[in-house]
Motif scaffolding. Structure first.
Motif, PDB file in Angstrom:
ATOM      1  N   VAL A   1      -4.193   1.939   0.379  1.00 51.10           N
ATOM      2  CA  VAL A   1      -3.387   2.726  -0.519  1.00 51.10           C
ATOM      3  C   VAL A   1      -4.075   4.252  -0.564  1.00 51.10           C
ATOM      4  N   THR A   2      -5.297   4.569  -0.796  1.00 54.56           N
ATOM      5  CA  THR A   2      -5.531   5.797  -1.071  1.00 54.56           C
ATOM      6  C   THR A   2      -5.335   6.715   0.417  1.00 54.56           C
TER       7      THR A   2
ATOM      8  N   GLY B   1       0.276  10.985   6.975  1.00 53.66           N
ATOM      9  CA  GLY B   1       1.775  11.282   6.769  1.00 53.66           C
ATOM     10  C   GLY B   1       2.643  10.055   7.053  1.00 53.66           C
ATOM     11  N   ASP B   2       2.136   8.887   7.090  1.00 49.35           N
ATOM     12  CA  ASP B   2       2.990   7.689   7.160  1.00 49.35           C
ATOM     13  C   ASP B   2       3.980   7.405   6.058  1.00 49.35           C
TER      14      ASP B   2
ATOM     15  N   ALA C   1       5.095   2.760  -0.144  1.00 54.20           N
ATOM     16  CA  ALA C   1       4.741   1.673  -0.989  1.00 54.20           C
ATOM     17  C   ALA C   1       3.675   2.136  -1.922  1.00 54.20           C
ATOM     18  N   ALA C   2       2.668   3.065  -1.483  1.00 57.25           N
ATOM     19  CA  ALA C   2       1.723   3.385  -2.364  1.00 57.25           C
ATOM     20  C   ALA C   2       2.174   3.982  -3.688  1.00 57.25           C
ATOM     21  N   LEU C   3       3.224   4.799  -3.431  1.00 50.52           N
ATOM     22  CA  LEU C   3       4.010   5.421  -4.677  1.00 50.52           C
ATOM     23  C   LEU C   3       4.345   4.202  -5.529  1.00 50.52           C
TER      24      LEU C   3
ATOM     25  N   ALA D   1       9.477  -6.103  -0.365  1.00 55.33           N
ATOM     26  CA  ALA D   1      10.244  -4.975   0.218  1.00 55.33           C
ATOM     27  C   ALA D   1       9.555  -3.538   0.133  1.00 55.33           C
ATOM     28  N   PHE D   2       9.261  -3.353  -0.888  1.00 57.22           N
ATOM     29  CA  PHE D   2       8.597  -1.953  -1.202  1.00 57.22           C
ATOM     30  C   PHE D   2       7.104  -1.999  -0.353  1.00 57.22           C
TER      31      PHE D   2
END
Ligand SMILES: Nc1ncnc2c1ncn2[C@@H]1O[C@H](COP(=O)(O)OP(=O)(O)O)[C@@H](O)[C@H]1O
Ligand code: SF4
Ligand SMILES: [Mg+2]
Lengths: 320, 454
Positions: B60-61, B67-68, B74-76, B134-135
């Motif tokens: 996550v970090t 830049g993926d 997903a992390a946001l 999905a996210f």
């Protein structure tokens, strides 16, 4: 007191496939500042259409104001742009309706609905509008107005809703209020309260009222002047005491006889026989002749003109 | 007087403690204040998302710096969900004893009605979970959807199969998953397989690398990390050796977003057109409704296929076409609603207050028609997902190698008996989604239907 509104020879027709309904056909009357005009007549005679014409809210199509002049404070409303007319609605002329159950939007709180008009016409902030809404609710006699502003219409009784409606209509201090059968749908006790409230507010806010009703009892209580309508035309017009004391038109006489009186015992209330004529096929001559108890042959030939019975008392009948 | 003061003081202290609790653990404060149910509904999802975040902490970090885009989204999403729960619970705790007015709007009634309908609540939870999956796809999927590992060994693996992979550990600390190891004298040559999670970049069969024996520390036959991290193909692999579960997870983004966005477009447009037709009536209405009748006379799939066949199928095109062919029902529905609503006295009252026509249509009339609109929208997402899947199945949807539920099924079609799992699981995913949406929509309709109220 000066003149506020003059309606002159107003003609509002509905053009439909089955023909043209002359719902309002040459109606003229005046309302002075602060005065109450009673507009009375059986259902379907064109009272609401007259009021909606003043607001210029006739559904078009099929309706259209085809002729006449409506002057408010010297401005002919029929010549205004729609934009300018919107400035007048809710601000200088307001209207309240018959059905308190459906005349408030169910998805908004009472407060929101009152505030909307205030924000629109007085360009004040939301907060000020809320304060003014609470003040209006208090003015129309709603208890705990701070709480009620946040409630939805379905939480209020019919009488309360009519009060909210009145608060909404009066929130911008209009000079003229069109009250279209404001008490017809209410219980008798609540009717009296609402009429009293309207009379009180009228004095407080110095506004003129056009009280539309089919109930001469209401007229007797509140009106200064009366216009009796029948089949799209005014058949009698005058001061309230003249009309009640010396009704000139057989129709007005019939209406008066159908009011129950305390001093008199009757098995049945007197009614005017027959039915309201179909606006698509009015009878020739005097439109009242099929139901008129004193009609003569001549009544079928030409429609009588309004003529003065006494000063300020006008009647549309050849035998009056 | 004194007693009352003490009581007020007590409740104040209780509230303060609850606020602190909510600050650290959303939901707990509300539970302490007696709002057990709401507290749990906040605490459980919050805790699950928190555990998930901690578990995937490094990815996550990292997602914020590499830049993926997929991982960043997903992390946001994770951050927003966590922040959302935290904030909502805090606000709820702070305003716990604030008098919210005795106002009981239609929405509040609807909410309590809806809660009583267990299947509908389950449907809603499934729908929400599907979107969360999905996210969070990049963190959840055990494999990259297009990674093939060692195609010779990894294709057509049945569900629950594990592919043991030789791993070469070099003395410099590098550890490489390899497809093949060949030892010749002092030299060892190996063919690496692309890192499963590193995406579809890189050649299909990377070049062999040769090192000397003393550079190698260890060659292990299998990689056996902790059990939960095992590279198991839970739902098997397809004919290219790609992990079905991962493809379904990634494919859900396509299917769900197509369903959601296309319906969003269709409903918005349909509502707009229907409102205009219903409000103005007359000739405007005639023209619009005849157009609607005309379009409705064609089978939808036929229209969609024709439109898509004219262009190359891209996801935005599919969304646009599904939106463009899905608005007519809504237009009809909204028109009918507006026709009856505009005669109501509150509309006259709004006119009499001097409000403008657009304001009356969109702020006064439409909100009253919102209930049926929301219900059809919800019910329509299911059918739209089905149409999108049918398109993919016909090869006119999102193009491979990008996974969508429809095209996974399509690829499983040639070996339905030998490798049943390829077509079965995405099929089940579609069924689950559509059923969940329908339960949700039905529940909404029951809750919103005024005839069932009172
Ligand atoms: N929207 C309309 N479409 C067609 N005709 C109408 C419409 N509104 C009113 N009318 C006609 O106008 C006549 C008078 O209606 P109205 O003014 O509402 O009566 P009332 O005196 O009971 O208020 C009706 O009998 C009807 O023929
Ligand atoms: S004109 Fe004739 S019909 Fe009409 S009200 Fe007078 S008497 Fe009756
Ligand atoms: Mg009326």
């Amino acid at each position: 007191m000066g003149q506020l509104l003059e309606v002159f020879d107003l003609k509002t027709y509905f053009f439909m496939d089955e023909g043209t309904a002359k719902a309002v056909d040459g109606v003229s009357f005046e309302v002075d500042k602060g005065e109450t005009l009673g507009l009375v007549g059986e259902s379907g005679c064109g009272k609401s259409v007259s009021a909606l014409s003043i607001m210029r809210l006739i559904p078009h199509p099929p309706g259209k104001i085809v002729d006449g002049r409506i002057t408010l404070d010297g401005k002919n409303l029929l010549e205004l742009e729609e934009e300018e007319m919107r400035e007048i609605r809710g601000n200088e002329i307001s209207m309240i309706f018959q059905e308190p159950m459906t005349s408030l939007n169910p998805v908004f709180t009472c407060g929101n609905q009152i505030e909307e008009a205030i924000i629109l016409h007085q360009k004040v902030s939301k907060k000020e509008a809320r304060e003014r809404a609470i003040e209006m609710l208090r003015l129309v006699g709603i208890p705990a107005p701070e709480q009620r502003v946040r409630e939805y219409p379905h939480q209020l009784s019919g009488g309360m809703r009519q009060r909210v409606m009145i608060a909404m209509a009066l929130s911008c201090n209009p000079s003229l209020l069109l009250a279209d059968e404001p008490t017809t749908a209410l219980d008798v006790t609540i009717q009296a309260q609402i009429l009293e409230l309207l009379a009180h507010l009228q004095r407080e806010l110095h506004m003129a009222v056009i009280m539309i009703t089919h109930d001469l009892g209401v007229i007797a209580e509140v009106a200064d002047r009366v216009a009796v309508m029948y089949a799209g035309k005014i058949v009698e017009y005058g001061e309230v005491h003249d009309i009640f004391k010396k009704p000139g038109h057989p129709y007005t006489q019939g209406l008066l006889q159908s009011i129950p009186k305390l001093t008199e015992f009757r098995d049945r209330l007197a009614v005017i026989p027959g039915i309201v004529p179909n606006p698509l096929a009015f009878p020739r001559g005097c439109k009242f002749h099929p139901r008129c108890p004193v009609a003569v042959d001549m009544c079928q030939e030409a429609e009588p003109e309004l003529r003065a019975l006494a000063s300020g008392h006008w009647v549309r009948c050849i035998r009056a | 007087m004194f007693v009352m003061n003490r009581k007020a003081e007590e409740s104040k202290g209780k509230r303060a403690r609850a606020v602190w609790a909510s600050l650290f653990f959303p939901g707990t404060g509300l539970m302490a204040l007696g709002e057990r149910r709401l507290g749990l509904w906040l605490l459980i999802p919050y805790a699950s998302f928190l555990v998930f975040t901690i578990y995937h902490w490094s990815s996550v970090t990292a997602a914020f710096t590499t830049g993926d885009l997929e991982r960043l989204v997903a992390a946001l999403f994770l951050s927003f969900v966590l922040a959302g729960f935290w904030f909502y619970s805090l606000v709820k705790t702070l305003r716990w004893d604030k008098d919210e007015g005795t106002g009981m709007s239609h929405w509040q009634i609807t909410k309590s009605q809806f809660r009583k309908n267990k299947p509908a609540v389950a449907g809603m939870l499934v729908v929400l979970s599907l979107y969360a999956v999905a996210f969070l796809g990049p963190f959840l999927a055990p494999f990259h959807p297009n990674a093939q590992e060692d195609i010779v060994r990894s294709r057509y693996l049945p569900p629950l199969a594990e592919l043991f992979t030789p791993v070469v550990t070099l003395k410099d600390g590098r550890r490489i998953w390899v497809r093949q190891v060949r030892e010749v004298g002092e030299e060892i040559s190996y063919v690496p397989i692309s890192e499963p999670s590193s995406g579809d970049g890189g050649p299909l069969v990377p070049e062999a690398i040769t090192v000397t024996r003393d550079q190698v520390q260890k060659i292990a036959k299998t990689l056996r990390p902790r059990w939960w991290n095992q590279k198991v193909h839970w739902l098997g692999t397809d004919k290219f050796g790609r992990d079905i579960l991962s493809r379904i997870i990634y494919g859900s983004r396509i299917s769900l977003s197509i369903g959601f966005v296309a319906v969003g477009i269709a409903i918005t447009f349909g509502t707009f057109v229907g409102a205009i037709a219903g409000y103005y009536g007359g000739r405007v209405d005639d023209v619009i409704m005849r157009l609607v009748d005309m379009i409705l006379a064609f089978p939808r799939l036929f229209l969609v296929l024709t439109l898509i066949a004219l262009f190359t199928p891209k996801i935005w095109l599919i969304i646009a076409v599904l939106g463009a062919t899905g608005w007519m029902g809504t237009a009809r529905l909204v028109r009918g609603q507006i026709l009856s609503l505009k005669e109501q006295e509150f509309v006259q009252a709004a006119h009499a207050l001097g409000l403008s026509i657009p304001r009356i249509i969109f702020r006064h009339i439409l909100p009253n028609a919102m209930a049926p609109i929301i219900v059809t929208a919800t019910l329509r997402v299911g059918t739209t997902i089905l149409v999108a899947a049918a398109l993919s199945f016909l090869g006119l949807g999102v193009q491979p190698p990008t996974a969508s539920w429809g095209n996974i099924i399509n690829q499983g079609r040639d070996n339905l008996l030998g490798a049943w799992w390829i077509a079965t699981f995405p099929g089940l995913a579609i069924v689950l989604t559509v059923v969940a949406y329908n339960l949700f929509g039905d529940g909404l309709r029951d809750a919103l239907d005024p005839r069932l109220r009172d």
